[in-house]
Design an enzyme around this catalytic site. Structure first.
Site, short mmCIF file in Angstrom:
data_model
loop_
_atom_site.label_atom_id
_atom_site.label_comp_id
_atom_site.label_asym_id
_atom_site.label_seq_id
_atom_site.Cartn_x
_atom_site.Cartn_y
_atom_site.Cartn_z
N ASN A 97 -9.86 -8.95 -4.33
CA ASN A 97 -9.00 -8.03 -3.59
C ASN A 97 -9.83 -7.35 -2.49
O ASN A 97 -10.83 -6.69 -2.79
CB ASN A 97 -8.42 -7.00 -4.57
CG ASN A 97 -7.49 -6.03 -3.90
OD1 ASN A 97 -7.81 -5.51 -2.82
ND2 ASN A 97 -6.35 -5.75 -4.50
N GLU B 202 0.81 -10.02 -14.50
CA GLU B 202 -0.57 -9.53 -14.41
C GLU B 202 -0.63 -8.26 -15.24
O GLU B 202 0.12 -7.31 -14.99
CB GLU B 202 -0.97 -9.26 -12.95
CG GLU B 202 -2.39 -8.72 -12.86
CD GLU B 202 -2.96 -8.70 -11.45
OE1 GLU B 202 -2.56 -9.53 -10.61
OE2 GLU B 202 -3.81 -7.83 -11.20
N HIS C 240 -3.04 -6.05 -0.71
CA HIS C 240 -1.85 -5.22 -0.94
C HIS C 240 -1.41 -4.60 0.38
O HIS C 240 -2.12 -3.75 0.93
CB HIS C 240 -2.21 -4.14 -1.97
CG HIS C 240 -1.04 -3.28 -2.38
ND1 HIS C 240 -1.16 -2.30 -3.34
CD2 HIS C 240 0.25 -3.26 -2.00
CE1 HIS C 240 0.01 -1.71 -3.52
NE2 HIS C 240 0.88 -2.27 -2.70
N THR D 235 -2.71 2.00 -7.47
CA THR D 235 -1.55 1.66 -8.30
C THR D 235 -1.78 2.19 -9.71
O THR D 235 -2.58 1.63 -10.46
CB THR D 235 -1.33 0.13 -8.29
OG1 THR D 235 -1.38 -0.31 -6.93
CG2 THR D 235 0.00 -0.23 -8.89
N HIS E 290 -7.33 -4.55 -12.37
CA HIS E 290 -7.36 -3.13 -12.01
C HIS E 290 -8.50 -2.41 -12.72
O HIS E 290 -8.52 -2.34 -13.95
CB HIS E 290 -6.05 -2.38 -12.29
CG HIS E 290 -5.87 -1.22 -11.35
ND1 HIS E 290 -6.56 -0.04 -11.49
CD2 HIS E 290 -5.16 -1.08 -10.21
CE1 HIS E 290 -6.24 0.77 -10.49
NE2 HIS E 290 -5.41 0.15 -9.69
N ARG F 258 0.59 -2.06 1.78
CA ARG F 258 1.33 -0.87 1.34
C ARG F 258 2.31 -0.41 2.41
O ARG F 258 2.09 -0.63 3.61
CB ARG F 258 0.36 0.27 1.03
CG ARG F 258 -0.31 0.15 -0.32
CD ARG F 258 -1.16 1.38 -0.60
NE ARG F 258 -1.57 1.40 -1.99
CZ ARG F 258 -0.91 2.06 -2.95
NH1 ARG F 258 0.16 2.77 -2.68
NH2 ARG F 258 -1.35 2.02 -4.18
N HIS G 291 -10.17 -2.70 0.09
CA HIS G 291 -11.04 -1.57 0.40
C HIS G 291 -12.08 -1.88 1.47
O HIS G 291 -12.76 -0.97 1.95
CB HIS G 291 -11.62 -0.99 -0.89
CG HIS G 291 -10.51 -0.43 -1.72
ND1 HIS G 291 -9.68 0.58 -1.26
CD2 HIS G 291 -10.00 -0.80 -2.92
CE1 HIS G 291 -8.75 0.83 -2.16
NE2 HIS G 291 -8.92 0.00 -3.18
N GLU H 122 0.13 -8.59 -2.72
CA GLU H 122 0.68 -7.54 -3.58
C GLU H 122 1.70 -6.77 -2.75
O GLU H 122 1.41 -6.34 -1.63
CB GLU H 122 -0.41 -6.59 -4.05
CG GLU H 122 -1.35 -7.23 -5.03
CD GLU H 122 -2.43 -6.25 -5.48
OE1 GLU H 122 -2.35 -5.06 -5.14
OE2 GLU H 122 -3.35 -6.71 -6.13
N ARG I 207 -2.07 1.99 4.53
CA ARG I 207 -3.30 2.79 4.49
C ARG I 207 -4.56 1.93 4.54
O ARG I 207 -5.61 2.42 4.92
CB ARG I 207 -3.33 3.70 3.25
CG ARG I 207 -3.47 2.96 1.96
CD ARG I 207 -3.60 3.89 0.78
NE ARG I 207 -2.34 4.56 0.49
CZ ARG I 207 -2.07 5.13 -0.67
NH1 ARG I 207 -2.99 5.14 -1.63
NH2 ARG I 207 -0.92 5.71 -0.90
#
Ligand code: PXP
Length: 246
Positions: A10, A154, A46, A104, A193, A48, A13, A73, A52
């Site tokens: 992922n 998931e 993801h 999340t 996660h 969003r 970030h 996502e 962000r």
């Protein structure tokens, strides 16, 4: 039975750091290319509602420039469905989304939301996009996913990762039970996660889990050892844990 355990990296970030200064560096698409070089099996991002971290342009470039399956996502909203259908990612993971949350925070309530979710699964299935629901490790949530014809779930590993001692063992037990239940009812099982070098082993050792999605820790660790090395080391730990149960 020997099963493969895949790693989806992922890259959200990397975009968080980029967006802190508003320019183009570091580029999450470059990070995805490094993940491919390090041996990752897929890229997860993801998009969003508040954009962000990952942007629409990132999704567009990830789809066109990266030669790994993309797992998008997304919240179950008309806007995100349009993005998914427009970009045709390999997979879409439906997640709950609150504007105020930092990440999340919990799984999607598929039981309570099944009437709303049905048309999303149907549209994504029809488009040939593999759908998963991001859920708490609870049998009822898995049964509801199965009833909606989602092929994958998931399991949210956040509570396990945040817990210590006996509570961590209890949370691990919930994930093990849910992963076994997924197989019993014919669902492919993923997890993710909050996973770190420290917490990944017991999850990777669960034989019915076939994919882990990991982001924040890998990007944080990359500050110290580089992204390629953080991903390679995570893969070594996953393979070692999985190897012990084969
Ligand atoms: N899986 C899902 C469905 C997620 O929403 C996230 C976080 O975006 C992850 C995996 C990865 O979590 P982390 O960044 O804590 O490794």
């Amino acid at each position: 039975m020997k099963r493969v355990l895949r790693l989806g990296v992922n890259i959200d970030h990397v975009a968080t750091i980029r967006n802190a200064r508003g320019g183009g560096h570091p580029d999450p698409v470059d990070a995805a290319a490094v993940a491919a070089k390090a041996g990752a099996d897929g890229i997860t991002a993801h998009l969003r509602e508040d954009r962000r971290h990952i942007s629409d342009a990132d999704i567009d470039r990830l789809s066109r420039e990266i030669n790994l399956p993309l797992n998008l996502e997304m919240a179950a909203t008309p806007e995100m469905l349009e993005v998914a259908l427009g970009h045709q990612p390999h997979a879409a993971c439906i997640v709950p989304e609150k504007r105020q949350e930092r990440t999340t925070e919990g799984g999607l309530d598929v039981v309570g939301g099944s009437a709303h979710l049905a048309s999303y699964v149907e549209a994504l299935n029809r488009a040939g996009i593999r759908v998963s629901f991001f859920v708490e490790p609870e049998a009822a949530q898995l049964d509801a996913a199965r009833a909606l014809a989602a092929p994958v779930v998931e399991l949210h590993t956040g509570a396990y990762c945040n817990a210590k001692g006996a509570e961590r063992e209890r949370q691990l037990g919930r994930i093990r039970e849910a992963a076994a239940h997924a197989e019993d009812i014919g669902l492919e099982c993923h997890a993710g996660h909050g996973l770190t070098y420290d917490s990944v082993g017991p999850i990777a050792a669960i034989p019915t889990i076939v994919e882990l999605n990991i982001g924040h820790f890998l990007v944080g660790e990359a500050i110290f050892c580089g992204l390629e090395q953080s991903i390679r080391h995570m893969l070594e730990l996953m393979n070692a844990a999985r190897g012990r149960v084969q």
